[in-house]
Design a protein around this motif. Structure first.
Motif, PDB file in Angstrom:
ATOM      1  N   ALA A  14      70.220  44.429   7.035  1.00 19.22           N
ATOM      2  CA  ALA A  14      71.470  43.872   7.572  1.00 19.22           C
ATOM      3  C   ALA A  14      71.284  42.442   8.045  1.00 19.22           C
ATOM      4  N   ALA A  17      70.726  40.043   5.071  1.00 21.21           N
ATOM      5  CA  ALA A  17      71.975  39.805   4.339  1.00 21.21           C
ATOM      6  C   ALA A  17      72.896  38.883   5.124  1.00 21.21           C
ATOM      7  N   ARG A  21      74.023  35.143   3.824  1.00 28.24           N
ATOM      8  CA  ARG A  21      75.430  34.774   3.618  1.00 28.24           C
ATOM      9  C   ARG A  21      75.837  33.570   4.462  1.00 28.24           C
ATOM     10  N   THR A  49      72.737  53.167  -3.068  1.00 29.23           N
ATOM     11  CA  THR A  49      73.379  52.562  -4.235  1.00 29.23           C
ATOM     12  C   THR A  49      74.538  51.686  -3.790  1.00 29.23           C
ATOM     13  N   ARG A  50      75.288  52.166  -2.824  1.00 31.29           N
ATOM     14  CA  ARG A  50      76.425  51.397  -2.310  1.00 31.29           C
ATOM     15  C   ARG A  50      75.968  50.065  -1.706  1.00 31.29           C
ATOM     16  N   ALA A  51      74.894  50.100  -0.902  1.00 29.96           N
ATOM     17  CA  ALA A  51      74.372  48.868  -0.300  1.00 29.96           C
ATOM     18  C   ALA A  51      73.805  47.941  -1.368  1.00 29.96           C
ATOM     19  N   ARG A  53      74.768  47.508  -4.359  1.00 33.94           N
ATOM     20  CA  ARG A  53      75.868  46.816  -5.052  1.00 33.94           C
ATOM     21  C   ARG A  53      76.357  45.608  -4.270  1.00 33.94           C
ATOM     22  N   GLU A  54      76.188  45.606  -2.953  1.00 29.58           N
ATOM     23  CA  GLU A  54      76.637  44.507  -2.106  1.00 29.58           C
ATOM     24  C   GLU A  54      75.632  43.356  -2.023  1.00 29.58           C
ATOM     25  N   LEU A  55      74.386  43.600  -2.427  1.00 30.06           N
ATOM     26  CA  LEU A  55      73.374  42.551  -2.340  1.00 30.06           C
ATOM     27  C   LEU A  55      73.698  41.398  -3.280  1.00 30.06           C
ATOM     28  N   PRO A  56      73.411  40.174  -2.850  1.00 30.39           N
ATOM     29  CA  PRO A  56      73.683  39.008  -3.703  1.00 30.39           C
ATOM     30  C   PRO A  56      72.553  38.747  -4.697  1.00 30.39           C
ATOM     31  N   ASP A  58      69.370  41.029  -7.379  1.00 34.04           N
ATOM     32  CA  ASP A  58      68.941  42.298  -7.968  1.00 34.04           C
ATOM     33  C   ASP A  58      67.667  42.773  -7.289  1.00 34.04           C
TER      34      ASP A  58
END
Length: 88
Positions: A14, A17, A21, A49-51, A53-56, A58
């Motif tokens: 958290a 990220a 940002r 998986t949900r988190a 997908r939010e990463l900027p 891979d």
């Protein structure tokens, strides 16, 4: 003395990220953590998986294991199962 617009305490998923940002939007950011990196974590550093997908970026280059099923139970009761190969 250096000056920052934001100080983020905790460089876990958290905090990292949030710092990323903020910096991407042009803020001067100081990211602090008491640990040295890379580090071992008791939680295994899991990313849902949900988190992911939010990463900027891979995360695949640092993935060591993929877990596609979980099973939880309390005091031998009926298990709660999510993921592949779910038993009914």
């Amino acid at each position: 003395m250096e000056q920052f617009e934001a100080i983020v305490v905790g460089a876990g998923p958290a905090g990292s990220a949030a710092a990323y940002r903020l910096a991407r939007e042009g803020a001067r950011v100081l990211l602090l953590d008491k640990a040295r990196f890379p580090r071992e974590k008791p939680c295994g550093g899991a990313i849902s998986t949900r988190a992911a997908r939010e990463l900027p970026f891979d995360p695949q280059p640092v993935v060591e294991h993929v877990i596609d099923r979980m099973e939880l139970s309390y005091r031998g009761g009926r298990p709660f199962i999510r993921g592949r190969h779910t038993r009914l």
